[in-house]
Design a protein around this motif. Structure first.
Motif, PDB file in Angstrom:
ATOM      1  N   THR A  60      57.002 -37.746  14.551  1.00  0.00           N
ATOM      2  CA  THR A  60      56.657 -36.596  15.273  1.00  0.00           C
ATOM      3  C   THR A  60      56.053 -35.603  14.612  1.00  0.00           C
ATOM      4  OG1 THR A  60      58.618 -37.473  16.735  1.00  0.00           O
ATOM      5  CG2 THR A  60      57.870 -35.096  16.565  1.00  0.00           C
ATOM      6  N   GLY A  61      56.743 -35.309  13.378  1.00  0.00           N
ATOM      7  CA  GLY A  61      56.040 -34.166  12.538  1.00  0.00           C
ATOM      8  C   GLY A  61      54.757 -34.366  12.263  1.00  0.00           C
ATOM      9  N   LEU A  62      54.194 -35.702  11.948  1.00  0.00           N
ATOM     10  CA  LEU A  62      52.846 -35.961  11.840  1.00  0.00           C
ATOM     11  C   LEU A  62      52.054 -36.101  12.908  1.00  0.00           C
ATOM     12  CD1 LEU A  62      53.549 -38.370   8.706  1.00  0.00           C
ATOM     13  CD2 LEU A  62      52.402 -36.360   8.625  1.00  0.00           C
ATOM     14  N   GLY A  63      52.423 -35.540  14.116  1.00  0.00           N
ATOM     15  CA  GLY A  63      51.477 -35.532  15.273  1.00  0.00           C
ATOM     16  C   GLY A  63      51.366 -36.964  15.916  1.00  0.00           C
ATOM     17  N   GLY A  64      52.224 -37.903  15.546  1.00  0.00           N
ATOM     18  CA  GLY A  64      52.096 -39.267  16.090  1.00  0.00           C
ATOM     19  C   GLY A  64      50.894 -39.964  15.587  1.00  0.00           C
ATOM     20  N   ASP A 274      44.854 -40.979  13.926  1.00  0.00           N
ATOM     21  CA  ASP A 274      44.871 -42.121  15.053  1.00  0.00           C
ATOM     22  C   ASP A 274      43.957 -41.956  16.054  1.00  0.00           C
ATOM     23  OD1 ASP A 274      46.767 -43.496  13.559  1.00  0.00           O
ATOM     24  OD2 ASP A 274      48.307 -43.673  14.964  1.00  0.00           O
ATOM     25  N   ALA A 275      43.215 -42.851  16.492  1.00  0.00           N
ATOM     26  CA  ALA A 275      42.343 -42.676  17.803  1.00  0.00           C
ATOM     27  C   ALA A 275      43.219 -43.660  18.845  1.00  0.00           C
ATOM     28  CB  ALA A 275      41.139 -43.508  17.720  1.00  0.00           C
ATOM     29  N   ASN A 276      43.426 -43.201  20.018  1.00  0.00           N
ATOM     30  CA  ASN A 276      44.147 -43.844  21.199  1.00  0.00           C
ATOM     31  C   ASN A 276      43.066 -44.211  22.332  1.00  0.00           C
ATOM     32  OD1 ASN A 276      47.349 -43.516  20.435  1.00  0.00           O
ATOM     33  ND2 ASN A 276      46.020 -41.928  19.679  1.00  0.00           N
ATOM     34  N   GLN A 277      43.387 -45.217  22.892  1.00  0.00           N
ATOM     35  CA  GLN A 277      42.687 -45.627  24.290  1.00  0.00           C
ATOM     36  C   GLN A 277      43.664 -46.124  25.207  1.00  0.00           C
ATOM     37  OE1 GLN A 277      39.364 -48.491  23.831  1.00  0.00           O
ATOM     38  NE2 GLN A 277      38.523 -47.782  26.024  1.00  0.00           N
ATOM     39  N   ASN A 281      44.734 -42.920  30.885  1.00  0.00           N
ATOM     40  CA  ASN A 281      43.957 -41.569  30.510  1.00  0.00           C
ATOM     41  C   ASN A 281      42.808 -41.819  29.787  1.00  0.00           C
ATOM     42  OD1 ASN A 281      43.943 -38.558  30.327  1.00  0.00           O
ATOM     43  ND2 ASN A 281      46.197 -38.436  30.238  1.00  0.00           N
ATOM     44  N   ILE A 282      42.118 -40.575  29.209  1.00  0.00           N
ATOM     45  CA  ILE A 282      40.759 -40.544  28.464  1.00  0.00           C
ATOM     46  C   ILE A 282      41.510 -40.716  27.013  1.00  0.00           C
ATOM     47  CG2 ILE A 282      39.751 -39.177  29.849  1.00  0.00           C
ATOM     48  CD1 ILE A 282      39.887 -37.002  28.336  1.00  0.00           C
ATOM     49  N   GLU A 283      40.408 -41.080  26.150  1.00  0.00           N
ATOM     50  CA  GLU A 283      40.868 -41.270  24.767  1.00  0.00           C
ATOM     51  C   GLU A 283      40.973 -39.687  24.156  1.00  0.00           C
ATOM     52  OE1 GLU A 283      37.776 -41.976  26.228  1.00  0.00           O
ATOM     53  OE2 GLU A 283      37.717 -44.120  26.222  1.00  0.00           O
ATOM     54  N   TYR A 284      41.832 -39.949  23.053  1.00  0.00           N
ATOM     55  CA  TYR A 284      42.301 -38.866  22.361  1.00  0.00           C
ATOM     56  C   TYR A 284      42.816 -39.256  20.923  1.00  0.00           C
ATOM     57  CZ  TYR A 284      47.009 -40.301  23.397  1.00  0.00           C
ATOM     58  OH  TYR A 284      48.142 -41.104  23.343  1.00  0.00           O
ATOM     59  N   LEU A 285      42.766 -38.153  19.938  1.00  0.00           N
ATOM     60  CA  LEU A 285      43.339 -38.261  18.583  1.00  0.00           C
ATOM     61  C   LEU A 285      44.485 -37.579  18.349  1.00  0.00           C
ATOM     62  CD1 LEU A 285      39.899 -37.415  17.195  1.00  0.00           C
ATOM     63  CD2 LEU A 285      40.743 -39.681  17.394  1.00  0.00           C
ATOM     64  N   LYS A 304      48.701 -33.112  18.317  1.00  0.00           N
ATOM     65  CA  LYS A 304      48.688 -34.343  19.084  1.00  0.00           C
ATOM     66  C   LYS A 304      47.796 -34.247  20.215  1.00  0.00           C
ATOM     67  CE  LYS A 304      52.293 -36.590  20.491  1.00  0.00           C
ATOM     68  NZ  LYS A 304      53.561 -36.812  21.017  1.00  0.00           N
ATOM     69  N   ALA A 305      47.136 -35.286  20.715  1.00  0.00           N
ATOM     70  CA  ALA A 305      46.394 -35.215  21.929  1.00  0.00           C
ATOM     71  C   ALA A 305      45.197 -34.418  21.806  1.00  0.00           C
ATOM     72  CB  ALA A 305      47.150 -34.936  23.186  1.00  0.00           C
ATOM     73  N   LEU A 306      44.568 -34.562  20.639  1.00  0.00           N
ATOM     74  CA  LEU A 306      43.011 -33.665  20.411  1.00  0.00           C
ATOM     75  C   LEU A 306      42.178 -34.493  21.533  1.00  0.00           C
ATOM     76  CD1 LEU A 306      42.967 -33.417  16.768  1.00  0.00           C
ATOM     77  CD2 LEU A 306      43.015 -31.413  18.328  1.00  0.00           C
ATOM     78  N   GLY A 307      41.424 -33.684  22.268  1.00  0.00           N
ATOM     79  CA  GLY A 307      40.339 -34.290  23.060  1.00  0.00           C
ATOM     80  C   GLY A 307      40.914 -34.616  24.563  1.00  0.00           C
ATOM     81  N   LEU A 308      42.398 -34.648  24.657  1.00  0.00           N
ATOM     82  CA  LEU A 308      43.022 -34.913  26.186  1.00  0.00           C
ATOM     83  C   LEU A 308      42.977 -33.798  26.836  1.00  0.00           C
ATOM     84  CD1 LEU A 308      44.378 -37.319  27.195  1.00  0.00           C
ATOM     85  CD2 LEU A 308      46.559 -36.434  26.405  1.00  0.00           C
TER      86      LEU A 308
END
Length: 354
Positions: A60-64, A274-277, A281-285, A304-308
Protein backbone atom coordinates in the motif's frame (compact mmCIF):
# COMPACT_ATOMS: atom_id res chain seq x y z
CA UNK A 1 28.95 -27.57 -20.40
CA UNK A 2 26.10 -29.49 -22.00
CA UNK A 3 24.21 -29.36 -18.71
CA UNK A 4 24.49 -25.54 -18.57
CA UNK A 5 23.27 -25.22 -22.18
CA UNK A 6 20.37 -27.54 -21.43
CA UNK A 7 19.38 -25.50 -18.35
CA UNK A 8 19.46 -22.26 -20.35
CA UNK A 9 17.31 -23.77 -23.08
CA UNK A 10 14.87 -25.09 -20.49
CA UNK A 11 14.59 -21.66 -18.86
CA UNK A 12 14.15 -19.96 -22.24
CA UNK A 13 11.42 -22.38 -23.29
CA UNK A 14 9.70 -22.00 -19.93
CA UNK A 15 9.69 -18.20 -20.24
CA UNK A 16 8.17 -18.45 -23.73
CA UNK A 17 5.46 -20.87 -22.58
CA UNK A 18 4.59 -18.76 -19.55
CA UNK A 19 4.49 -15.60 -21.64
CA UNK A 20 1.99 -17.33 -23.92
CA UNK A 21 -0.03 -18.47 -20.91
CA UNK A 22 -0.04 -14.91 -19.56
CA UNK A 23 -0.83 -13.13 -22.79
CA UNK A 24 -3.20 -15.34 -24.79
CA UNK A 25 -5.92 -15.85 -22.15
CA UNK A 26 -5.86 -12.15 -21.35
CA UNK A 27 -6.05 -11.13 -24.99
CA UNK A 28 -9.06 -13.36 -25.58
CA UNK A 29 -10.94 -11.74 -22.70
CA UNK A 30 -9.86 -8.15 -23.33
CA UNK A 31 -10.74 -8.51 -27.02
CA UNK A 32 -14.41 -8.91 -26.09
CA UNK A 33 -14.59 -5.27 -25.06
CA UNK A 34 -11.93 -3.87 -27.37
CA UNK A 35 -14.37 -2.00 -29.58
CA UNK A 36 -16.04 -0.36 -26.60
CA UNK A 37 -13.00 0.63 -24.51
CA UNK A 38 -12.34 3.84 -26.45
CA UNK A 39 -15.86 5.15 -25.93
CA UNK A 40 -17.25 3.38 -22.85
CA UNK A 41 -15.71 3.14 -19.40
CA UNK A 42 -16.23 -0.41 -18.09
CA UNK A 43 -15.70 0.51 -14.43
CA UNK A 44 -18.10 -1.35 -12.17
CA UNK A 45 -18.82 -4.16 -14.64
CA UNK A 46 -17.07 -6.99 -12.78
CA UNK A 47 -17.92 -8.95 -9.67
CA UNK A 48 -15.73 -9.88 -6.68
CA UNK A 49 -14.28 -6.42 -6.11
CA UNK A 50 -12.61 -7.82 -2.99
CA UNK A 51 -9.98 -9.24 -5.36
CA UNK A 52 -8.90 -5.72 -6.31
CA UNK A 53 -7.95 -4.63 -2.78
CA UNK A 54 -4.20 -5.15 -2.40
CA UNK A 55 -2.84 -7.15 0.52
CA UNK A 56 -0.13 -5.85 2.86
CA UNK A 57 0.70 -2.42 4.24
CA UNK A 58 4.11 -2.35 2.53
CA UNK A 59 2.52 -2.70 -0.91
CA UNK A 60 0.00 0.00 0.00
CA UNK A 61 2.77 2.43 0.90
CA UNK A 62 4.45 1.73 -2.43
CA UNK A 63 1.35 2.63 -4.42
CA UNK A 64 0.50 -0.96 -5.27
CA UNK A 65 3.62 -1.33 -7.44
CA UNK A 66 4.58 -4.73 -6.05
CA UNK A 67 4.64 -7.25 -8.90
CA UNK A 68 8.43 -7.28 -9.29
CA UNK A 69 9.36 -7.11 -5.59
CA UNK A 70 6.84 -9.53 -4.08
CA UNK A 71 9.15 -11.96 -2.30
CA UNK A 72 7.38 -12.18 1.06
CA UNK A 73 4.14 -13.80 2.18
CA UNK A 74 2.04 -11.09 0.45
CA UNK A 75 3.30 -12.43 -2.89
CA UNK A 76 0.37 -14.84 -2.59
CA UNK A 77 -1.74 -11.87 -3.66
CA UNK A 78 0.66 -9.83 -5.81
CA UNK A 79 2.77 -12.42 -7.64
CA UNK A 80 2.70 -16.08 -6.55
CA UNK A 81 6.12 -16.66 -8.14
CA UNK A 82 7.76 -14.63 -5.37
CA UNK A 83 6.65 -16.96 -2.60
CA UNK A 84 9.52 -19.34 -3.46
CA UNK A 85 12.04 -16.56 -2.78
CA UNK A 86 11.01 -16.04 0.82
CA UNK A 87 13.83 -16.97 3.20
CA UNK A 88 13.42 -19.41 6.06
CA UNK A 89 10.96 -22.24 6.52
CA UNK A 90 7.89 -20.06 6.00
CA UNK A 91 6.00 -16.89 6.91
CA UNK A 92 2.67 -15.83 8.36
CA UNK A 93 0.81 -12.51 8.05
CA UNK A 94 -2.23 -10.75 9.38
CA UNK A 95 -3.32 -7.58 7.62
CA UNK A 96 -6.21 -5.32 8.63
CA UNK A 97 -7.51 -2.24 6.85
CA UNK A 98 -10.15 0.34 7.68
CA UNK A 99 -11.54 0.50 4.17
CA UNK A 100 -13.86 3.07 2.63
CA UNK A 101 -17.26 3.95 4.13
CA UNK A 102 -16.65 2.20 7.46
CA UNK A 103 -16.05 -1.19 5.86
CA UNK A 104 -13.38 -3.66 7.02
CA UNK A 105 -10.81 -5.65 5.05
CA UNK A 106 -8.66 -8.48 6.42
CA UNK A 107 -6.04 -10.72 4.85
CA UNK A 108 -4.32 -13.65 6.55
CA UNK A 109 -1.92 -16.22 5.11
CA UNK A 110 0.92 -18.56 5.91
CA UNK A 111 3.49 -20.43 3.84
CA UNK A 112 5.71 -23.47 4.24
CA UNK A 113 8.81 -24.41 2.29
CA UNK A 114 8.92 -28.06 1.17
CA UNK A 115 12.48 -29.30 0.61
CA UNK A 116 13.18 -29.99 -3.11
CA UNK A 117 9.48 -29.48 -3.96
CA UNK A 118 8.92 -25.73 -3.66
CA UNK A 119 6.82 -23.52 -1.39
CA UNK A 120 3.10 -23.73 -0.65
CA UNK A 121 0.83 -21.15 0.93
CA UNK A 122 -2.74 -20.81 2.16
CA UNK A 123 -4.61 -17.52 2.35
CA UNK A 124 -8.00 -16.12 3.25
CA UNK A 125 -9.38 -12.65 2.52
CA UNK A 126 -12.46 -11.08 4.06
CA UNK A 127 -14.42 -7.91 3.31
CA UNK A 128 -17.54 -6.85 5.19
CA UNK A 129 -19.88 -3.93 5.73
CA UNK A 130 -21.52 -2.95 9.04
CA UNK A 131 -25.09 -4.05 9.74
CA UNK A 132 -27.77 -1.66 8.52
CA UNK A 133 -31.56 -1.66 9.13
CA UNK A 134 -33.80 -3.09 6.42
CA UNK A 135 -36.13 -0.32 5.27
CA UNK A 136 -39.15 -0.62 2.98
CA UNK A 137 -41.82 1.74 1.67
CA UNK A 138 -44.21 0.35 4.24
CA UNK A 139 -41.62 0.54 7.05
CA UNK A 140 -39.28 3.48 6.32
CA UNK A 141 -37.96 3.42 9.90
CA UNK A 142 -36.98 -0.22 9.61
CA UNK A 143 -38.59 -3.65 9.67
CA UNK A 144 -36.59 -4.89 12.63
CA UNK A 145 -34.25 -6.82 10.38
CA UNK A 146 -30.68 -5.90 9.48
CA UNK A 147 -28.70 -6.56 6.34
CA UNK A 148 -25.04 -6.50 5.38
CA UNK A 149 -22.72 -7.49 2.58
CA UNK A 150 -19.61 -9.63 2.90
CA UNK A 151 -17.12 -11.26 0.56
CA UNK A 152 -14.59 -13.99 1.19
CA UNK A 153 -11.79 -15.49 -0.88
CA UNK A 154 -9.74 -18.56 0.06
CA UNK A 155 -6.73 -19.68 -1.96
CA UNK A 156 -3.86 -22.14 -2.18
CA UNK A 157 -0.54 -21.19 -3.77
CA UNK A 158 2.38 -23.18 -5.14
CA UNK A 159 5.68 -21.54 -6.09
CA UNK A 160 9.05 -22.85 -7.24
CA UNK A 161 12.46 -21.51 -8.26
CA UNK A 162 13.33 -23.04 -11.63
CA UNK A 163 16.78 -21.42 -11.51
CA UNK A 164 18.53 -18.94 -9.23
CA UNK A 165 17.10 -16.13 -11.38
CA UNK A 166 13.69 -17.40 -12.52
CA UNK A 167 10.63 -18.34 -10.45
CA UNK A 168 7.06 -19.34 -11.23
CA UNK A 169 3.93 -19.58 -9.12
CA UNK A 170 0.25 -20.47 -9.28
CA UNK A 171 -2.75 -19.71 -7.07
CA UNK A 172 -6.18 -21.29 -7.16
CA UNK A 173 -8.97 -19.61 -5.22
CA UNK A 174 -12.62 -19.85 -4.29
CA UNK A 175 -14.63 -16.63 -4.09
CA UNK A 176 -18.01 -16.00 -2.48
CA UNK A 177 -20.06 -12.81 -2.18
CA UNK A 178 -23.17 -12.50 -0.04
CA UNK A 179 -25.67 -9.61 -0.11
CA UNK A 180 -28.40 -10.09 2.50
CA UNK A 181 -30.03 -13.36 1.35
CA UNK A 182 -28.31 -13.48 -2.05
CA UNK A 183 -25.07 -15.36 -2.75
CA UNK A 184 -22.67 -15.57 -5.71
CA UNK A 185 -19.79 -18.04 -5.99
CA UNK A 186 -16.93 -18.55 -8.38
CA UNK A 187 -13.41 -19.85 -8.85
CA UNK A 188 -10.29 -18.27 -10.33
CA UNK A 189 -6.55 -18.72 -10.64
CA UNK A 190 -3.44 -16.54 -10.81
CA UNK A 191 -0.16 -17.24 -12.58
CA UNK A 192 3.04 -15.27 -12.16
CA UNK A 193 6.71 -15.17 -13.06
CA UNK A 194 9.68 -13.39 -11.48
CA UNK A 195 12.97 -12.92 -13.32
CA UNK A 196 16.26 -11.30 -12.35
CA UNK A 197 17.26 -9.63 -15.60
CA UNK A 198 20.84 -9.34 -16.91
CA UNK A 199 20.65 -5.65 -16.01
CA UNK A 200 22.27 -5.09 -12.62
CA UNK A 201 19.76 -5.09 -9.74
CA UNK A 202 16.74 -4.99 -12.08
CA UNK A 203 13.92 -7.50 -11.59
CA UNK A 204 10.98 -8.20 -13.90
CA UNK A 205 7.63 -9.57 -12.76
CA UNK A 206 4.49 -10.48 -14.68
CA UNK A 207 1.14 -11.87 -13.60
CA UNK A 208 -2.33 -12.55 -14.80
CA UNK A 209 -4.78 -12.58 -11.91
CA UNK A 210 -8.40 -13.62 -11.40
CA UNK A 211 -8.83 -15.63 -14.58
CA UNK A 212 -11.90 -17.69 -13.82
CA UNK A 213 -15.61 -18.28 -13.88
CA UNK A 214 -18.41 -15.77 -14.01
CA UNK A 215 -20.49 -15.00 -10.93
CA UNK A 216 -24.26 -14.61 -10.57
CA UNK A 217 -26.36 -13.74 -7.54
CA UNK A 218 -28.83 -16.41 -6.43
CA UNK A 219 -31.11 -16.73 -3.42
CA UNK A 220 -34.57 -16.47 -1.92
CA UNK A 221 -34.81 -12.69 -2.32
CA UNK A 222 -35.24 -13.27 -6.05
CA UNK A 223 -38.37 -15.43 -5.60
CA UNK A 224 -41.87 -13.98 -6.03
CA UNK A 225 -45.42 -14.97 -7.04
CA UNK A 226 -46.66 -13.83 -10.42
CA UNK A 227 -50.06 -13.77 -12.11
CA UNK A 228 -49.26 -14.73 -15.72
CA UNK A 229 -52.72 -13.84 -17.02
CA UNK A 230 -53.41 -10.60 -15.07
CA UNK A 231 -57.08 -11.53 -14.98
CA UNK A 232 -59.51 -13.91 -13.30
CA UNK A 233 -58.80 -17.52 -14.05
CA UNK A 234 -57.96 -20.85 -12.54
CA UNK A 235 -54.34 -19.78 -11.96
CA UNK A 236 -53.59 -16.51 -10.18
CA UNK A 237 -50.18 -17.14 -8.60
CA UNK A 238 -47.21 -18.90 -10.17
CA UNK A 239 -43.86 -19.24 -8.41
CA UNK A 240 -41.34 -17.12 -10.34
CA UNK A 241 -37.78 -15.84 -10.00
CA UNK A 242 -35.99 -12.71 -11.13
CA UNK A 243 -33.17 -13.54 -13.52
CA UNK A 244 -29.81 -11.93 -12.70
CA UNK A 245 -26.87 -11.43 -15.05
CA UNK A 246 -23.50 -13.15 -14.99
CA UNK A 247 -20.48 -10.96 -14.26
CA UNK A 248 -16.83 -11.63 -14.98
CA UNK A 249 -14.03 -11.69 -12.44
CA UNK A 250 -11.79 -8.56 -12.32
CA UNK A 251 -9.11 -9.95 -14.62
CA UNK A 252 -5.84 -8.01 -14.62
CA UNK A 253 -2.62 -8.40 -16.62
CA UNK A 254 0.35 -6.79 -14.85
CA UNK A 255 3.98 -6.18 -15.69
CA UNK A 256 6.37 -4.83 -13.07
CA UNK A 257 9.92 -3.55 -12.96
CA UNK A 258 12.01 -2.96 -9.85
CA UNK A 259 15.44 -1.37 -9.49
CA UNK A 260 17.52 -1.73 -6.35
CA UNK A 261 19.45 1.53 -6.77
CA UNK A 262 21.36 1.32 -3.48
CA UNK A 263 21.88 -1.52 -1.04
CA UNK A 264 24.46 -1.63 1.75
CA UNK A 265 24.53 -1.98 5.53
CA UNK A 266 23.54 1.66 6.02
CA UNK A 267 21.01 2.51 3.30
CA UNK A 268 18.73 0.92 0.72
CA UNK A 269 16.88 2.65 -2.10
CA UNK A 270 14.32 0.75 -4.18
CA UNK A 271 12.23 2.05 -7.07
CA UNK A 272 9.37 0.08 -8.59
CA UNK A 273 6.62 0.51 -11.19
CA UNK A 274 3.69 -1.63 -12.34
CA UNK A 275 1.71 -1.45 -15.59
CA UNK A 276 -1.88 -2.71 -15.25
CA UNK A 277 -4.32 -3.76 -17.95
CA UNK A 278 -7.66 -4.63 -16.28
CA UNK A 279 -10.73 -5.91 -18.07
CA UNK A 280 -12.97 -3.33 -16.37
CA UNK A 281 -11.05 -0.12 -17.03
CA UNK A 282 -8.27 1.47 -19.08
CA UNK A 283 -4.55 0.83 -18.61
CA UNK A 284 -2.78 2.62 -15.75
CA UNK A 285 0.48 2.72 -13.79
CA UNK A 286 1.37 2.33 -10.12
CA UNK A 287 4.73 3.52 -8.79
CA UNK A 288 6.63 3.61 -5.53
CA UNK A 289 9.96 4.31 -3.81
CA UNK A 290 11.32 2.78 -0.62
CA UNK A 291 14.23 3.98 1.49
CA UNK A 292 15.68 1.66 4.13
CA UNK A 293 17.87 2.71 7.04
CA UNK A 294 20.21 0.05 8.49
CA UNK A 295 17.77 -2.61 7.27
CA UNK A 296 15.56 -1.79 10.22
CA UNK A 297 13.41 1.25 9.40
CA UNK A 298 11.79 1.74 6.00
CA UNK A 299 10.09 4.82 4.59
CA UNK A 300 7.82 4.52 1.56
CA UNK A 301 5.91 6.71 -0.86
CA UNK A 302 4.03 6.04 -4.07
CA UNK A 303 1.28 7.05 -6.44
CA UNK A 304 -1.60 4.89 -7.65
CA UNK A 305 -3.63 4.82 -10.84
CA UNK A 306 -1.48 7.10 -13.01
CA UNK A 307 -3.38 7.56 -16.27
CA UNK A 308 -6.68 6.25 -14.90
CA UNK A 309 -9.52 8.61 -15.78
CA UNK A 310 -11.80 9.98 -13.04
CA UNK A 311 -9.96 8.11 -10.32
CA UNK A 312 -9.99 9.22 -6.69
CA UNK A 313 -6.82 7.25 -5.96
CA UNK A 314 -3.56 9.13 -5.58
CA UNK A 315 -0.62 9.47 -3.21
CA UNK A 316 0.38 6.75 -0.77
CA UNK A 317 2.78 6.66 2.16
CA UNK A 318 4.08 4.02 4.53
CA UNK A 319 6.57 3.06 7.19
CA UNK A 320 7.96 -0.31 8.23
CA UNK A 321 10.04 -1.79 11.03
CA UNK A 322 12.11 -4.92 10.59
CA UNK A 323 13.34 -6.78 13.69
CA UNK A 324 15.54 -9.88 13.61
CA UNK A 325 15.47 -12.44 16.41
CA UNK A 326 17.17 -15.76 16.95
CA UNK A 327 15.60 -18.15 14.49
CA UNK A 328 13.05 -15.67 13.16
CA UNK A 329 12.11 -12.21 12.02
CA UNK A 330 9.25 -9.79 12.72
CA UNK A 331 7.96 -7.05 10.43
CA UNK A 332 5.45 -4.35 11.24
CA UNK A 333 4.15 -2.16 8.42
CA UNK A 334 1.74 0.75 8.18
CA UNK A 335 0.34 2.06 4.91
CA UNK A 336 -1.82 5.07 4.07
CA UNK A 337 -3.56 5.73 0.74
CA UNK A 338 -5.43 8.83 -0.42
CA UNK A 339 -8.85 8.35 -2.03
CA UNK A 340 -9.82 11.96 -2.66
CA UNK A 341 -13.42 12.77 -1.76
CA UNK A 342 -13.68 9.26 -0.29
CA UNK A 343 -11.00 10.33 2.23
CA UNK A 344 -8.30 7.71 2.89
CA UNK A 345 -7.63 4.14 3.96
CA UNK A 346 -5.14 2.79 6.49
CA UNK A 347 -3.44 -0.61 6.37
CA UNK A 348 -1.65 -2.37 9.22
CA UNK A 349 0.15 -5.67 8.75
CA UNK A 350 2.26 -7.90 10.92
CA UNK A 351 4.55 -10.56 9.41
CA UNK A 352 6.37 -13.36 11.23
CA UNK A 353 9.14 -15.32 9.51
CA UNK A 354 10.02 -18.69 11.00
Amino acid sequence: MNTMISEKRTMRNTIILLACALLFPANSVFAQGEQDVSSINRAGTTAAQILKIGAGARATGLGGAYTAIATDITSIYWNPAGLARSNGSGEAIFNHAEWLAETDYDFAAFSLRLPTLGTVGLSITSFRTPDDPVRTIQAPEGTGQTWNMNSISAGITYSRNLTDKFSIGFTGKFVQERLFNLTARGGAFDIGILYDTPLENVTLGATITNFGTKMRLEGRDLFFNNDPFNEDGSVDAVAAEYRTDDFEMPLNLKFGLAWQAVKNDQYEVLATVDANQPNDNIEYLNSGVEVGIKRTVFLRAGFKALGLENSEQGATFGVGINYDTIGGNFKFDFGWADYGILKNVKFVSFIVKY
